[in-house]
Enzyme design. Structure first.
Site, short mmCIF file in Angstrom:
data_model
loop_
_atom_site.label_atom_id
_atom_site.label_comp_id
_atom_site.label_asym_id
_atom_site.label_seq_id
_atom_site.Cartn_x
_atom_site.Cartn_y
_atom_site.Cartn_z
N VAL A 228 0.36 5.44 5.18
CA VAL A 228 -0.84 4.94 5.72
C VAL A 228 -2.03 6.11 6.27
O VAL A 228 -2.82 6.07 6.49
CB VAL A 228 -1.03 3.74 6.90
CG1 VAL A 228 -0.27 2.63 6.34
CG2 VAL A 228 -0.11 4.38 8.12
N ARG A 230 -2.36 9.91 4.31
CA ARG A 230 -3.03 10.45 3.23
C ARG A 230 -2.16 10.51 2.26
O ARG A 230 -0.88 10.79 2.11
CB ARG A 230 -3.46 12.04 3.72
CG ARG A 230 -4.72 12.03 4.45
CD ARG A 230 -6.24 11.45 3.98
NE ARG A 230 -6.94 11.67 4.90
CZ ARG A 230 -7.53 10.33 5.50
NH1 ARG A 230 -6.84 9.32 5.55
NH2 ARG A 230 -8.69 10.60 6.13
N ASP A 254 -1.30 2.40 0.99
CA ASP A 254 -2.37 2.33 1.16
C ASP A 254 -3.33 3.42 1.16
O ASP A 254 -4.63 3.14 1.05
CB ASP A 254 -2.69 1.93 2.74
CG ASP A 254 -4.10 1.36 3.26
OD1 ASP A 254 -4.62 0.36 2.60
OD2 ASP A 254 -4.80 2.11 4.18
N GLU A 259 -8.65 8.44 -4.93
CA GLU A 259 -9.27 7.22 -4.53
C GLU A 259 -10.67 6.91 -4.98
O GLU A 259 -11.46 7.96 -4.91
CB GLU A 259 -9.24 6.87 -3.04
CG GLU A 259 -7.73 6.85 -2.61
CD GLU A 259 -7.58 6.66 -0.96
OE1 GLU A 259 -8.76 6.50 -0.55
OE2 GLU A 259 -6.52 7.07 -0.51
N HIS A 278 -6.79 1.23 0.50
CA HIS A 278 -7.14 1.94 1.96
C HIS A 278 -8.00 0.93 2.74
O HIS A 278 -9.07 1.42 3.39
CB HIS A 278 -8.22 3.34 1.42
CG HIS A 278 -8.05 4.42 2.51
ND1 HIS A 278 -8.26 5.54 2.10
CD2 HIS A 278 -8.05 4.53 3.72
CE1 HIS A 278 -8.12 6.40 3.23
NE2 HIS A 278 -7.97 5.81 4.37
N VAL A 279 -7.28 0.12 3.19
CA VAL A 279 -7.91 -0.86 4.18
C VAL A 279 -7.04 -1.22 5.49
O VAL A 279 -7.29 -2.18 6.21
CB VAL A 279 -7.74 -2.50 3.35
CG1 VAL A 279 -8.82 -2.32 2.23
CG2 VAL A 279 -6.47 -2.86 2.92
#
Length: 319
Positions: A228, A230, A254, A259, A278-279
């Site tokens: 979670v 990078r 994530d 991205e 990415h949430v």
């Protein structure tokens, strides 16, 4: 003193708290939901809580930028700030609860194979149980022992794991949740004893590619990875190979090197990879929004009183 607040997710009650804090220090505050709404007359702001690259990159009047997120690697490029003396703070410390819950959730989904069951039942299949794994007696290595990693470790401890080992740059932590804490130089020693590798690292020159193909081979057969921090921390091609071979039983990502994840990327098609866009963090939880604003107001008072800012980013370290 002029303050700009740029955020489209804050409730009126939080905006009122910021307005009151500004009044207490005799500052004016202007609220905007996006950078596009800011008139040029406000480009002379002293403080920004939010993000407005057009001002940051051109205004030498800007004295302090407070970004409402944790990662600041995109702001570390030379000459990004028109005013090189502009202070930079982030909101690391506001996202621990949200992201730790995401890490627990995705770990359980993988280890209990809920993603497989959900896919099958969605297709009208009622299949027999299959072997699963548990966080109980699991050997957990937390790579990155900051707010996010430690908040995750505290929650994971309730599942009675066999061990929780922290790994960080200094090799030290005051948190008692860890059975031991190692420096990154000893990462290779603990990976063979890791069933679940939980990664929450910032992006720095030292963390890029830290989970290489060679290090993945050190993980035991059937281990799991959650990232979670990078996407730059993981060799994605190596991860794909290890997932497809079964050496890594499952991974939950994530964050990614690019991205949004490109539509043709190989990762989309790996069944034992759990992808979220990415949430894990963001300001989607009320707790996160409240904490975020509290942190800004705390440093706003520090700034007005000439005290050091508590959440100041060390640009040499990148966090």
């Amino acid at each position: 003193m002029k303050i700009l607040v740029i955020n489209n997710m804050l409730e009126q009650s939080l905006l009122d708290l910021i307005k009151t804090a500004a009044e207490e220090i005799n500052a004016t505050v202007h609220f905007y939901t996006s950078e596009a709404d800011i008139p040029e007359s406000d480009y002379d702001a002293d403080i920004i809580y939010g993000f407005a690259p057009s001002i940051v990159k051109t205004s030498r009047n800007l004295k302090w930028l407070c970004v409402p997120w944790a990662g600041v690697d995109s702001l570390m490029t030379p000459d990004y700030f028109a005013n090189p003396d502009c202070l930079l703070t982030n909101s690391a410390g506001a996202y621990g609860v949200s992201i730790a819950e995401h890490m627990i959730a995705t770990s359980l989904v993988m280890m209990r194979r809920l993603n497989e069951f959900m896919e099958e039942t969605r297709n009208g299949q009622w299949l027999k149980p299959r072997p699963q794994k548990s966080l109980k007696d699991c050997r957990i290595t937390v790579l990155g022992t900051g707010d996010i990693g430690t908040t995750f470790a505290k929650r994971a401890a309730a599942f009675e794991p066999a061990a929780i080992v922290g790994v960080c740059r200094s090799g030290r932590s005051s948190e008692s949740v860890y059975d031991k804490v190692l420096p990154v130089s000893q990462l290779d020693e603990i990976l063979p004893q890791t069933d679940l590798l939980a990664m929450s690292l910032p992006s720095t020159p030292q963390t890029k590619g830290i989970l290489s193909r060679e290090r993945m081979s050190l993980l035991p057969e059937g281990s799991y990875i959650v990232n979670v921090g990078r996407g730059s921390a993981i060799d994605e091609a190596a991860l794909a190979d290890n997932l497809e071979s079964g050496h890594i039983a499952g991974a939950a990502l994530d964050v990614f090197q690019t991205e949004p994840l490109p539509s043709g990327n190989r990762l989309w098609h790996i069944k034992n990879l759990l992808i979220t866009p990415h949430v894990a963090g963001n300001m989607t939880l009320a707790h996160t929004r409240n904490k975020n604003v509290q942190m800004f107001i705390e440093d706003l008072h520090n700034y007005s009183e000439g005290k050091p800012l508590r959440y100041l980013v060390d640009r040499k370290l990148g966090y």
